[in-house]
Design a protein around this motif. Sequence first.
Motif, PDB file in Angstrom:
ATOM      1  N   ILE A  46       0.860  -1.171  -0.108  1.00 45.78           N
ATOM      2  CA  ILE A  46      -0.001  -0.052   0.018  1.00 45.78           C
ATOM      3  C   ILE A  46       1.014   1.224  -0.020  1.00 45.78           C
ATOM      4  O   ILE A  46       1.992   1.248   0.715  1.00 45.78           O
ATOM      5  N   SER A  47       0.263   2.087  -0.786  1.00 45.49           N
ATOM      6  CA  SER A  47       1.324   3.578  -0.848  1.00 45.49           C
ATOM      7  C   SER A  47       0.345   4.469  -1.289  1.00 45.49           C
ATOM      8  O   SER A  47      -0.858   4.470  -1.291  1.00 45.49           O
TER       9      SER A  47
ATOM     10  N   TYR B  51      -4.253   6.879  -3.169  1.00 46.60           N
ATOM     11  CA  TYR B  51      -3.939   5.869  -2.375  1.00 46.60           C
ATOM     12  C   TYR B  51      -3.794   4.588  -3.297  1.00 46.60           C
ATOM     13  O   TYR B  51      -4.894   4.220  -4.306  1.00 46.60           O
ATOM     14  N   LEU B  52      -2.968   3.531  -3.145  1.00 44.82           N
ATOM     15  CA  LEU B  52      -2.896   2.513  -4.133  1.00 44.82           C
ATOM     16  C   LEU B  52      -2.621   1.265  -3.353  1.00 44.82           C
ATOM     17  O   LEU B  52      -1.720   1.363  -2.222  1.00 44.82           O
ATOM     18  N   THR B  53      -3.260   0.191  -3.719  1.00 41.20           N
ATOM     19  CA  THR B  53      -2.857  -1.089  -2.948  1.00 41.20           C
ATOM     20  C   THR B  53      -2.549  -1.906  -4.508  1.00 41.20           C
ATOM     21  O   THR B  53      -3.235  -1.941  -5.238  1.00 41.20           O
TER      22      THR B  53
ATOM     23  N   THR C  48      -3.502  -3.674  -9.386  1.00 46.71           N
ATOM     24  CA  THR C  48      -3.490  -2.451  -8.707  1.00 46.71           C
ATOM     25  C   THR C  48      -4.861  -1.926  -8.265  1.00 46.71           C
ATOM     26  O   THR C  48      -5.901  -1.775  -9.315  1.00 46.71           O
ATOM     27  N   ILE C  49      -5.224  -1.537  -7.258  1.00 40.98           N
ATOM     28  CA  ILE C  49      -6.452  -0.989  -6.839  1.00 40.98           C
ATOM     29  C   ILE C  49      -6.084   0.348  -6.552  1.00 40.98           C
ATOM     30  O   ILE C  49      -5.222   0.771  -5.403  1.00 40.98           O
ATOM     31  N   SER C  50      -6.826   1.624  -6.945  1.00 44.11           N
ATOM     32  CA  SER C  50      -6.647   2.904  -6.841  1.00 44.11           C
ATOM     33  C   SER C  50      -7.987   3.493  -6.044  1.00 44.11           C
ATOM     34  O   SER C  50      -9.061   3.080  -6.318  1.00 44.11           O
ATOM     35  N   SER C  51      -7.678   4.586  -5.102  1.00 39.80           N
ATOM     36  CA  SER C  51      -8.558   5.214  -4.434  1.00 39.80           C
ATOM     37  C   SER C  51      -9.364   6.375  -5.572  1.00 39.80           C
ATOM     38  O   SER C  51     -10.315   6.996  -4.935  1.00 39.80           O
ATOM     39  N   GLN C  52      -8.712   6.419  -6.796  1.00 40.61           N
ATOM     40  CA  GLN C  52      -9.287   7.452  -7.435  1.00 40.61           C
ATOM     41  C   GLN C  52      -9.766   6.779  -8.946  1.00 40.61           C
ATOM     42  O   GLN C  52      -9.155   5.973  -9.221  1.00 40.61           O
ATOM     43  N   SER C  53     -10.851   7.430  -9.584  1.00 36.25           N
ATOM     44  CA  SER C  53     -11.267   6.642 -10.636  1.00 36.25           C
ATOM     45  C   SER C  53     -11.510   7.949 -11.545  1.00 36.25           C
ATOM     46  O   SER C  53     -11.899   8.808 -11.490  1.00 36.25           O
TER      47      SER C  53
END
Length: 193
Positions: free
Chosen positions: A51-52, A63-65, A76-81
């Motif tokens: 996570i970063s 934020y990324l996972t 990759t999972i991002s907090s922004q779309s």
Amino acid sequence: MDDNPSASSYSYKPSLFGLPSHFELTANGLSWSSGRRAGVIPYGAIERVRISFRPSGLLGRTYLTEIWSSSAPKLTISSQSAKSMVEKTNQAAPYRAFVEALHRRLGAAGSKAQMVGGIAPYLYWPGVAIFFGVVASFFVLILRALQTGTFAGALFISAFLVLFVWQIGGYFRWNHPGIYNADALPPDLLPPL
């Protein structure tokens, strides 16, 4: 099971022209789909989670996972779309709920996944050295401008230095590399509540 059923799934669009990515926590593992590719990774088969965060504009953070497994490509999972060419939708609350639920599932499954916070040390430490080198160069420029009586130039360079330290310094401050446990996620690497 998770107390919040809405935390068991998460979707985002990585880019305007890209296809949405969807993730769901199931009894069998992490179900994922991105375009025509899809699969399920058993929780025990997840080898590493990172996570970063990345600066995103002057006021935002992304934020990324990232999830690695030998049975799937890196996810990759991002907090922004992506919403338009220049606009992104902040999905901080559902992102945080999903990442926390994922870690609870990994903990419950007894996962041996390596949990890593921040960026890789081989990128972090040279980046910190370059950052401090650039900051020192700015101070030299400010002193030189003051010595020559160019106060407007010194003020301009000072303002740029403050912006640089705020953006890039924050990136290194919050992305300090480290290892964490599934039940103790680093709070700086998750969107605030």
